[in-house]
Design a protein around this motif. Sequence first.
Motif, PDB file in Angstrom:
ATOM      1  N   THR A 235       0.476  -1.147  -0.034  1.00 54.76           N
ATOM      2  CA  THR A 235      -0.020   0.258   0.115  1.00 54.76           C
ATOM      3  C   THR A 235       0.605   0.804  -0.206  1.00 54.76           C
ATOM      4  OG1 THR A 235      -0.588   0.121   2.504  1.00 54.76           O
ATOM      5  CG2 THR A 235      -1.712  -1.123   1.195  1.00 54.76           C
ATOM      6  N   GLU A 236       1.743   1.391   0.940  1.00 50.67           N
ATOM      7  CA  GLU A 236       3.344   1.974   0.829  1.00 50.67           C
ATOM      8  C   GLU A 236       3.673   2.421  -0.850  1.00 50.67           C
ATOM      9  OE1 GLU A 236       3.106   4.523   2.339  1.00 50.67           O
ATOM     10  OE2 GLU A 236       1.304   3.532   3.568  1.00 50.67           O
ATOM     11  N   LEU A 237       4.560   3.376  -0.913  1.00 53.84           N
ATOM     12  CA  LEU A 237       5.376   3.358  -2.796  1.00 53.84           C
ATOM     13  C   LEU A 237       6.619   2.801  -2.022  1.00 53.84           C
ATOM     14  CD1 LEU A 237       5.218   4.869  -5.163  1.00 53.84           C
ATOM     15  CD2 LEU A 237       6.542   6.644  -4.057  1.00 53.84           C
ATOM     16  N   ASP A 238       7.341   2.876  -1.206  1.00 51.95           N
ATOM     17  CA  ASP A 238       8.199   2.223  -0.791  1.00 51.95           C
ATOM     18  C   ASP A 238       8.420   1.072  -0.487  1.00 51.95           C
ATOM     19  OD1 ASP A 238      11.439   1.861  -1.553  1.00 51.95           O
ATOM     20  OD2 ASP A 238      11.326   3.051   0.446  1.00 51.95           O
ATOM     21  N   THR A 239       7.715   0.284  -1.175  1.00 49.60           N
ATOM     22  CA  THR A 239       7.605  -1.869  -0.571  1.00 49.60           C
ATOM     23  C   THR A 239       7.180  -2.529  -1.483  1.00 49.60           C
ATOM     24  OG1 THR A 239       4.708  -1.302  -0.789  1.00 49.60           O
ATOM     25  CG2 THR A 239       6.347  -1.045   1.557  1.00 49.60           C
ATOM     26  N   PRO A 240       8.330  -2.315  -2.272  1.00 51.75           N
ATOM     27  CA  PRO A 240       8.192  -3.064  -3.730  1.00 51.75           C
ATOM     28  C   PRO A 240       8.196  -4.575  -3.445  1.00 51.75           C
ATOM     29  CG  PRO A 240      10.060  -2.479  -4.009  1.00 51.75           C
ATOM     30  CD  PRO A 240       9.292  -1.720  -2.698  1.00 51.75           C
ATOM     31  N   MET A 241       8.261  -5.914  -4.052  1.00 50.94           N
ATOM     32  CA  MET A 241       8.244  -7.555  -3.939  1.00 50.94           C
ATOM     33  C   MET A 241       9.812  -7.351  -4.197  1.00 50.94           C
ATOM     34  SD  MET A 241       5.905 -11.458  -5.233  1.00 50.94           S
ATOM     35  CE  MET A 241       6.894 -10.720  -6.703  1.00 50.94           C
ATOM     36  N   ILE A 242      10.450  -8.308  -2.998  1.00 52.04           N
ATOM     37  CA  ILE A 242      11.888  -8.111  -3.617  1.00 52.04           C
ATOM     38  C   ILE A 242      12.447  -9.986  -3.647  1.00 52.04           C
ATOM     39  CG2 ILE A 242      12.631  -6.219  -3.175  1.00 52.04           C
ATOM     40  CD1 ILE A 242      13.825  -6.982   0.190  1.00 52.04           C
ATOM     41  N   THR A 243      12.860 -10.813  -3.297  1.00 49.63           N
ATOM     42  CA  THR A 243      13.275 -11.929  -3.452  1.00 49.63           C
ATOM     43  C   THR A 243      14.183 -12.217  -1.682  1.00 49.63           C
ATOM     44  OG1 THR A 243      14.008 -12.121  -5.398  1.00 49.63           O
ATOM     45  CG2 THR A 243      14.423 -14.143  -3.934  1.00 49.63           C
TER      46      THR A 243
END
Length: 324
Positions: A235-243
């Motif tokens: 929901t927040e901008l700086d929360t991408p999915m990563i390994t």
Amino acid sequence: MNKTPFLLLLFILFIFSCQKKEDNLTRRATGKTNTISVIIDDQLWNGEIGESIRNKFASPVIGLPQEEPLFTINQYPVKLMEGFMTDSRTIIVVKKENKTQFEIKKNQYAAPQNVFHISGKTNGDILEIIEKNTPQIIQIIKEIEIAESQRINRQSLMNPIIIKNKFQISLQVPSGYSYALQKSKFLWLKKEIISGSTSLLIYEVPIPSITNTSNRISNIIKIRDSIGNLYIRGTELDTPMITEEGYAPYLFKIKLDGKETFETKGTWELKNDFMSGPFINYAIVDREHDRILVLEGFCYSPSKDERDLMHELESIIKSIVILK
């Protein structure tokens, strides 16, 4: 003339004929996903033979954040062989007998079904058969479970036209999925479930990005992290999915639709967030279309087991046919 005895005889013959035809019909195998019936007497089950079976067939599934068994095992004594458990898709029968052998019988009691018969004169003979044949048994069980899931999926499929037009592939996706995001060379399909969600990603990258390297796992991780950074976040901008860095992914080389494929299993997380879960990534070397076609399944189900959710995603991906 009294026709009653004659009519009664015809009725009895008719009922017998119908019953015989019904008995000759093959029953459909039933049971929950990734569940096997082990027919073995309690004395053997509670000893070293049972321990060996549990260690091999209920070992932890790789790539899951929490420990879950490879297969769910239901054990029954040999004297209960005749009954509802003979409808299982997978049955392992273990007996102490005067002959030492390993035999696979297909559709012995129902269909589709594999019945693995293991017998030996001593515990050592039985243990040796189990040790030698476990990889083959596991492979056969996985194949029949994937096929059964694909059969269920085919009962209600979503419209495949968008997937076909974007990537020139046929893919059997159940109707419970919907499009969460569409880009020119990227699709995100998602299904909401009670405990969270399951997702399927489809995208393509240049062939050299994976094939021309000695460290494929590192490059696969970089690619999937870049996709997460572009399209998938919380929901927040700086929360991408990563390994997830704390767990090293597993890499296998397999074939999908007859093409060289790199299968990667691991766990994902949202950066600067609390969400995480397992993923399974397939990078298919599609030289006819000059690309690496990537299909990835991942799920978020923090309060429920995830083995069978990932199994469903695997069955969807393995239905792929790349069109000419």
